[in-house]
Design an enzyme around this catalytic site. Structure first.
Site, PDB file in Angstrom:
ATOM      1  NE  ARG A  24      -0.588  13.470   1.793  1.00 40.89           N
ATOM      2  CZ  ARG A  24      -0.618  12.419   1.091  1.00 40.89           C
ATOM      3  NH1 ARG A  24      -0.639  12.187  -0.227  1.00 40.89           N
ATOM      4  NH2 ARG A  24      -0.807  11.166   1.762  1.00 40.89           N
ATOM      5  CE  LYS A  65      -9.736  -8.957   1.653  1.00 44.25           C
ATOM      6  NZ  LYS A  65      -9.289  -9.180   0.366  1.00 44.25           N
ATOM      7  N   GLY A  91      -5.701   5.422   6.094  1.00 40.78           N
ATOM      8  CA  GLY A  91      -6.780   5.953   5.006  1.00 40.78           C
ATOM      9  C   GLY A  91      -7.679   5.924   5.511  1.00 40.78           C
ATOM     10  N   GLY A 150       0.767   4.420   4.181  1.00 34.47           N
ATOM     11  CA  GLY A 150       1.836   3.382   4.190  1.00 34.47           C
ATOM     12  C   GLY A 150       2.725   3.541   5.518  1.00 34.47           C
TER      13      GLY A 150
END
Ligand code: ADP
Ligand code: MG
Length: 396
Positions: free
Chosen positions: A36, A197, A354, A377
């Protein structure tokens, strides 16, 4: 998309407040992964080389509006100095006297790191007064933290309305890549959606079926769709209570002209363990005591063939339980094919998430994609078609 970039701003002699993502992993008191940090260097260097002064704004961990010494950004400073190759000043607060003093002491080309924005409760409340106190430190605002852009926080949203604002290089690259993938893509467009999921990715599926020509479903998510079609899934990871939802997604996809692709064969095992005995069965023939852990060879070949007919690919979620071999087989093969087609110039490929980033790294395919988002996110919310407040505030 219209937003200003570094090229539209004159930084000479000015203080730029630069919002970056320095929320890096730390082990034993030191930064353990500098990815990062490295990604924000081009923006910092552009401004310093233009004779500007850089005051970095960033959050670190989750201090929840309290001053938590263990969550001080001071821990990141040495790694930042090493990566940048120059000393970096530090202010013990992102507003007020300490910040003012640090900023006043800067000469053109200098960089100062301001303390964790989340030490102030106003940060996560998007408090305009906190934003004004930060804005008072400088003359320009640069947002280079796409990964924090899905949150309307004082340092990502409110402040952008208080100073002339633009996107940094990383934000610009991310927005450009994402726009090429879903905003105004070259067709046909395929999306691969896998992972664990359906329930965590409903909004994402809902948005994609209106935008892509082919939706390839894999991973545990495919099990839920197979079960919804009445096929046995044995002991597989499967959300049986999402059957109606899965059927609704299939109907909506068909209405929207999006072709949904489920695996025609699958790899099953009796246990989820490295080297577990496994076999390939048809997608409607999972034994009662077995679990589906990967797409089968026929499904893999079909995906590879389909990718060859597409011009754009957006990928979130592995096709199988990729952490354990050989259940990474379909993910690896499809990721490598996407990278190969990208290298040929036949495909624009964008991926994020991720576990997806880990899976593509494992496959040795990440560098071959047109763009791999590490934004987590924010990337997922973008795939859901949501407006990201930090991006919207830049006028994009
Ligand atoms: P991302 O983080 O990229 O958004 P997810 O978190 O949705 O992806 O999904 C990744 C997880 O899905 C991995 O841990 C992987 O093992 C799991 N997974 C994929 N396929 C299966 C499967 N068939 N059975 C169980 N777990 C699976
Ligand atoms: Mg995940």
């Amino acid at each position: 998309m219209a937003f200003k970039t570094l090229d539209d701003m004159d930084f000479a002699g000015k203080v730029a407040l630069v919002r970056v993502d320095l929320n890096v992993p730390v082990e034993n008191g030191a930064v353990s992964d500098t990815t990062r940090i490295e990604r924000v260097l081009p923006t910092i260097r552009h401004i310093t080389q233009a004779g500007g002064k850089v005051a970095l704004l960033a959050h670190f961990a989750r201090p929840k509006g309290q001053r938590v010494p263990e969550m001080s950004l001071a821990i990141v400073r040495p790694a930042l100095e090493a990566a940048l190759g120059q000393p970096v000043g530090f202010a013990e607060d992102c507003v007020g006297i300490a910040a003012k003093r640090a900023v006043a002491g800067m000469a053109p080309g200098d960089v100062v790191l301001l303390e964790n924005t989340r030490f102030h409760a106003g940060e996560e409340r998007n408090d305009p007064e906190l934003a004004a106190a930060m804005a008072a430190l400088g003359e320009l605002y640069v947002n280079d933290a796409f990964s924090a852009a899905h949150r309307a926080h004082a340092s990502t949203e409110a402040i952008a309305h208080q100073l002339p604002a633009c996107a940094g290089r990383l934000m610009e690259a991310e927005l450009t890549a994402l726009d090429r993938a879903l905003g105004d893509p070259v067709r046909p467009v395929a999306a691969v959606v896998g992972g664990a999921k359906v329930s965590t990715k409903l909004d994402l599926l809902g948005n994609l079926i209106t935008r892509v020509d082919h939706l390839i479903i894999g991973g545990g998510m495919a099990n839920t769709f197979l079960a919804a079609q009445g096929h046995p899934v044995g002991t597989s990871l499967c959300e049986h209570d999402m059957a109606d939802t899965a059927r609704a997604v299939m109907a909506q996809a068909s209405d929207a002209g999006c072709t949904l692709h489920l695996p025609s064969d699958v790899v099953v095992a009796r246990e989820f363990a490295a080297g577990a005995a496994h076999e390939v069965v048809a997608a409607d023939a999972c034994p009662d005591d077995a679990m589906i852990l990967d797409a089968g060879p026929e499904a893999q070949a079909a995906i590879i063939a389909l990718l060859g007919t597409c011009r754009t690919l957006v990928w979130n979620g592995p096709l199988g339980a990729f952490e354990i071999a050989p259940f990474d087989t379909a993910t690896n093969a499809c990721a490598r094919e996407a990278a190969r087609l990208t290298a040929e110039g036949a495909l624009t490929s964008v991926a994020g998430g991720g576990d997806t980033v880990s899976a593509l790294n494992r496959a040795g395919a990440a560098a071959g994609f047109s763009y791999v988002s590490t934004a987590g996110g924010a990337f997922l919310e973008w795939m859901e078609g949501k407006t990201l407040p930090g991006v919207a505030a830049l006028g994009a």
